[in-house]
Design a protein around this motif. Structure first.
Motif, PDB file in Angstrom:
ATOM      1  N   UNK A 617       0.857  -1.175   0.000  1.00  0.00           N
ATOM      2  CA  UNK A 617       0.000   0.000   0.000  1.00  0.00           C
ATOM      3  C   UNK A 617       0.899   1.234   0.000  1.00  0.00           C
ATOM      4  N   UNK A 618       0.760   2.048  -1.048  1.00  0.00           N
ATOM      5  CA  UNK A 618       1.616   3.221  -1.140  1.00  0.00           C
ATOM      6  C   UNK A 618       0.867   4.445  -0.627  1.00  0.00           C
ATOM      7  N   UNK A 619       1.549   5.258   0.179  1.00  0.00           N
ATOM      8  CA  UNK A 619       0.889   6.515   0.547  1.00  0.00           C
ATOM      9  C   UNK A 619       1.923   7.637   0.489  1.00  0.00           C
ATOM     10  N   UNK A 620       1.454   8.806   0.053  1.00  0.00           N
ATOM     11  CA  UNK A 620       2.347   9.948  -0.111  1.00  0.00           C
ATOM     12  C   UNK A 620       2.084  10.979   0.967  1.00  0.00           C
ATOM     13  N   UNK A 621       3.171  11.439   1.604  1.00  0.00           N
ATOM     14  CA  UNK A 621       3.035  12.594   2.494  1.00  0.00           C
ATOM     15  C   UNK A 621       3.629  13.779   1.750  1.00  0.00           C
ATOM     16  N   UNK A 622       2.932  14.934   1.842  1.00  0.00           N
ATOM     17  CA  UNK A 622       3.386  16.107   1.102  1.00  0.00           C
ATOM     18  C   UNK A 622       3.555  17.285   2.049  1.00  0.00           C
ATOM     19  N   UNK A 623       4.650  18.053   1.849  1.00  0.00           N
ATOM     20  CA  UNK A 623       4.862  19.280   2.603  1.00  0.00           C
ATOM     21  C   UNK A 623       5.207  20.382   1.603  1.00  0.00           C
ATOM     22  N   UNK A 624       4.481  21.497   1.660  1.00  0.00           N
ATOM     23  CA  UNK A 624       4.753  22.610   0.743  1.00  0.00           C
ATOM     24  C   UNK A 624       5.322  23.780   1.549  1.00  0.00           C
ATOM     25  N   UNK A 625       6.517  24.249   1.153  1.00  0.00           N
ATOM     26  CA  UNK A 625       7.180  25.344   1.863  1.00  0.00           C
ATOM     27  C   UNK A 625       7.245  26.582   0.980  1.00  0.00           C
ATOM     28  N   UNK A 626       7.157  27.769   1.612  1.00  0.00           N
ATOM     29  CA  UNK A 626       7.397  28.987   0.834  1.00  0.00           C
ATOM     30  C   UNK A 626       8.908  29.246   0.816  1.00  0.00           C
ATOM     31  N   UNK A 627       9.353  30.299   0.127  1.00  0.00           N
ATOM     32  CA  UNK A 627      10.793  30.456  -0.056  1.00  0.00           C
ATOM     33  C   UNK A 627      11.515  30.837   1.228  1.00  0.00           C
ATOM     34  N   UNK A 628      10.745  31.178   2.274  1.00  0.00           N
ATOM     35  CA  UNK A 628      11.397  31.480   3.552  1.00  0.00           C
ATOM     36  C   UNK A 628      11.535  30.236   4.421  1.00  0.00           C
ATOM     37  N   UNK A 629      11.053  29.100   3.894  1.00  0.00           N
ATOM     38  CA  UNK A 629      11.187  27.868   4.666  1.00  0.00           C
ATOM     39  C   UNK A 629      10.056  27.660   5.661  1.00  0.00           C
ATOM     40  N   UNK A 630       8.946  28.395   5.488  1.00  0.00           N
ATOM     41  CA  UNK A 630       7.782  28.182   6.360  1.00  0.00           C
ATOM     42  C   UNK A 630       6.866  27.167   5.695  1.00  0.00           C
ATOM     43  N   UNK A 631       6.461  26.163   6.483  1.00  0.00           N
ATOM     44  CA  UNK A 631       5.557  25.133   5.952  1.00  0.00           C
ATOM     45  C   UNK A 631       4.151  25.716   5.883  1.00  0.00           C
ATOM     46  N   UNK A 632       3.570  25.738   4.678  1.00  0.00           N
ATOM     47  CA  UNK A 632       2.221  26.300   4.508  1.00  0.00           C
ATOM     48  C   UNK A 632       1.170  25.205   4.355  1.00  0.00           C
ATOM     49  N   UNK A 633       1.632  23.984   4.070  1.00  0.00           N
ATOM     50  CA  UNK A 633       0.686  22.879   3.897  1.00  0.00           C
ATOM     51  C   UNK A 633       1.430  21.594   4.212  1.00  0.00           C
TER      52      UNK A 633
END
Length: 714
Positions: A617-633
């Motif tokens: 079972x494959x599952x993806x974790x995603x993290x989206x960062x802005x250019x300042x390195x703050x995680x927004x999602x």
């Protein structure tokens, strides 16, 4: 070289009025100062605003025309409500037919208790709005004014759909020289009872706020400053002074919003708990995905239609006194050295602490005489404080605002420690632990309420006493922590750097594309009126199906361009460390999967084997960062795609692949889209048509080959 342009932030507090001067290009703090708040001057607090404004500009030789932005935060509305220092309000309730029956009682909130024993007094008259004449309205206004009403509120059932009658009342009252406001101006939501109550609280603040607003505006104009004066709002944005005249309630709790706004500008925080620690109390708020958490505010125990920061206040701070009973330390706070009128032991010259003895006092009438102070041979008295304990235990860094005289603290505490029969260090540790226990109770509630991951949370200390409480708490609870840059002035800096913000809510059942486009156009118009420049405006649309609310939230900056505070870009390696930690995945398996504009999307795939290793079972974790390195999602079980704006077909397929079809209906995934400088939240959309139509409006300025990162989850 052009002259230096500056932003000015002024924060009017209960004790001090602070100001900060900030370079408009680099956002560096050039100057900061404090003066006592001018409560007793004939011109009130406005006098102090003018004084400090002149002083801070003179100190750096800044010319009035070089001020590009000026804003102030104020505790005036909050204090007026706590102290019951509000105007009497006359309410004209209106309705007709069947609605009239309930409107009569729902538009009459009676006297509202603001604080124990402090009331907002109201007078109420009801008019049938069918065939309503101006004569009837004028007679009602005269009658209410005769009873003692200083402000009129017009409140009609369904006025959000047609405010004509409320507007008539306001117009006729204004002609008589009486302040007036309509329920529809405060909130666009149905619910006459809550809307009326919110409008009444707002109206009770108008006369006082008008006085201050007019004086402050006049003084800023007299200082030849061309820039429009902005005032801090309770949700962390700012609004123009004209808006304050209509909706002063929005400035309630704004002092709290300013601190966290300031911290967010400088500290790169993804998920955190922010503590603004003063002398008497601490205000605690939550940051999640780089944003401050907001909820509906309550006044006197009743909900209002007022969105403000979710801030929880406790009587624990630098000046908190220590209670002793039965020969042991029993509590810390809520009284502080300030309230008892005593100096801190930790800021005394060591030679003043001579032959110290413990004495017990009752700081306020009715308090138990269990608060310990230190009495010295020369007749001097000092309070034992939490700041003293933190200095003894070496938590306060060199150069910090709360760094005291450890030698004096040790001498004073020897007497207290002997009194309770433990070592000085142990006494200080007991005091610190009690303070941490009391604060952590609230912190744990907030972590649970907002489902934060303890391993990823940072505690951030702000205010003059941030270092008194936060480092010790982080150490004991095994959490990360940092003290905010310029902590004692973090609120004032927040005021100077704030964004313009507006919010609109409508009661709409199953909103159509038209409804969504209309509310979006309206909020953009509103926020531009409030002083934001149109190209910086971001709009989020939310649809709450349970309550049938369609909500639009807009933020924008007053400058012609938004800019980044990060001087140096953060490396991909550093981003990867943050991303892996945010989704709780190993660094090795976390990869940079896509980038566009200011966004970097990292993913980590984990394969779970089950049924004797036959099924994967494959599952993806995603993290989206802005250019300042703050995680927004950040989320697990997420699908993502990188598409060009022109790619209609692939977008349709992507949405279909992630939609769950059942016999009854199709469940759309929750979708976020990242492009250029924007993060678009489409999680409120109910149909694919709604989603695509909003996406088209939002991205109409993009070129066909511009890239979007689309993230979907159920």
């Amino acid at each position: 070289m052009g002259r230096q342009k500056v932003r000015v932030g002024i924060d009017v507090g209960g004790t001090f009025t602070d100001a900060a001067l900030i370079d408009n290009e680099t956002f560096e703090v050039i100057e900061k100062m404090k003066i006592p708040t001018t409560h007793h001057d004939p011109d009130g607090v406005a006098k102090g605003i003018v004084q400090i404004l002149n002083q801070i500009l003179d100190s750096k030789g800044i010319l009035p025309e070089d001020v590009t932005f000026i804003a102030h935060g104020t505790t005036q509305a909050t204090n007026a409500l706590l102290e019951g220092d509000v105007a009497r309000v006359g309410i004209i309730g209106m309705g007709s037919g069947l609605d009239g029956l309930s409107a009569r009682s729902e538009s009459n909130p009676g006297d509202i208790e603001l604080a124990p024993g402090k009331y907002l007094h109201t007078y109420h008259l009801y008019l049938d709005s069918k065939n309503l004449t101006d004569e009837q309205i004028e007679a009602a206004i005269d009658e209410l004014a005769g009873q003692g009403a200083e402000v009129i509120v017009a409140s009609e059932a369904y006025s959000v759909d047609d405010p004509a009658n409320e507007l008539r009342v306001v117009e006729l009252a204004n002609r008589k020289g009486i302040y007036a406001t309509g329920g529809h101006e405060i909130s666009q939501l149905y619910g006459l009872k809550t809307r009326t109550r919110t409008a009444v609280v707002n109206a009770s603040l108008i006369p006082k706020m008008m006085e201050t607003a007019n004086m402050t505006e006049k003084s800023v104009k007299n200082a030849n400053i061309q820039s429009q004066l902005m005032i801090m709002r309770c949700d962390g944005g700012v609004m123009s002074i004209d808006e304050v005249r209509k909706r002063p309630i929005l400035t309630m709790l704004s002092g709290l919003a300013a601190g966290v706004a300031g911290a967010l500008m400088y500290e790169k925080i993804s998920d955190g708990i922010f503590f603004e620690v003063g002398g008497t109390s601490v205000d605690i708020s939550v940051i999640k995905n780089g944003k401050v958490m907001i909820k509906n505010a309550e006044v006197g125990g009743h909900r209002t239609y007022l969105q403000s920061l979710d801030v929880r206040t406790l009587g624990i701070a630098g000046g908190s006194m220590i209670k002793v009973a039965g020969g042991r330390i029993t509590d810390v706070g809520p009284r502080s050295a300030h309230i008892a009128g005593k100096e801190y032991e930790a800021f005394a010259p060591a030679e003043n602490i001579a032959d110290p003895k413990v004495k017990f006092i009752s700081p306020r009438e009715g308090d138990p005489a269990e608060y310990a102070i230190c009495e010295c041979v020369n007749g001097r008295e000092y309070s034992y404080t939490l700041a003293g304990a933190a200095n003894i235990l070496n938590y306060i860094p060199e150069g910090d605002y709360a760094k005291g005289n450890k030698e004096a603290a040790l001498k004073a505490w020897k007497a207290l420690a002997d009194h309770v029969g433990v070592s000085v260090e142990e006494a200080a540790r007991q005091v610190m632990n009690i303070a941490i226990d009391k604060t952590m109770k609230t912190v744990n509630e907030m972590i649970d309420d907002y489902e934060l991951d303890r391993a990823f949370v940072t505690l951030v200390g702000g205010g003059g006493s941030g270092a008194v409480l936060v480092p010790a708490m982080a150490e004991r609870e095994n959490l990360k922590c940092q003290i905010a840059n310029n902590a004692p002035y973090v609120s004032t800096i927040g005021v100077a750097l704030a964004m313009v913000k507006e919010q609109l809510e409508r009661t709409v059942v199953n909103p159509t594309d038209e409804d969504i486009k209309r509310i979006r156009a309206e909020i953009v118009e509103r926020i531009v009126k409030s002083g934001a420049s149109e190209d910086t405006v971001e709009v989020t649309i939310e649809i709450d199906n349970q309550k049938n609310i369609l909500r639009a939230i807009a933020t924008g900056s007053t400058e012609l361009r938004s800019k980044d505070l990060a001087q140096e870009a953060i490396s991909v390696e550093d981003m990867k460390v943050i991303a892996a930690s945010s989704i709780d995945q190993p660094f090795e398996s976390t990869v940079l999967a896509a980038q566009t504009g200011r966004w970097s999307l990292f993913t980590s795939e984990s394969v779970k084997k089950s049924f004797f290793g036959l099924l994967k079972k494959k599952s993806s974790s995603v993290s989206v960062l802005d250019r300042e390195g703050v995680v927004r999602f950040k989320k697990s079980n997420v699908h993502y795609a990188k598409l060009s704006k022109a790619a209609q077909e692939p977008l349709n397929d992507f949405l279909d692949d992630n939609t769950i079809y059942s016999d009854a209906n199709a469940t759309l995934p929750k979708v976020f889209v990242f492009y250029k400088e924007k993060m678009l939240d489409l999680t409120g959309m109910q149909t694919k048509e709604q989603l695509i139509s909003i996406l088209e409006i939002e991205t109409e300025m993009l070129a066909a080959q511009d890239e979007l990162l689309v993230v979907a989850y159920q």
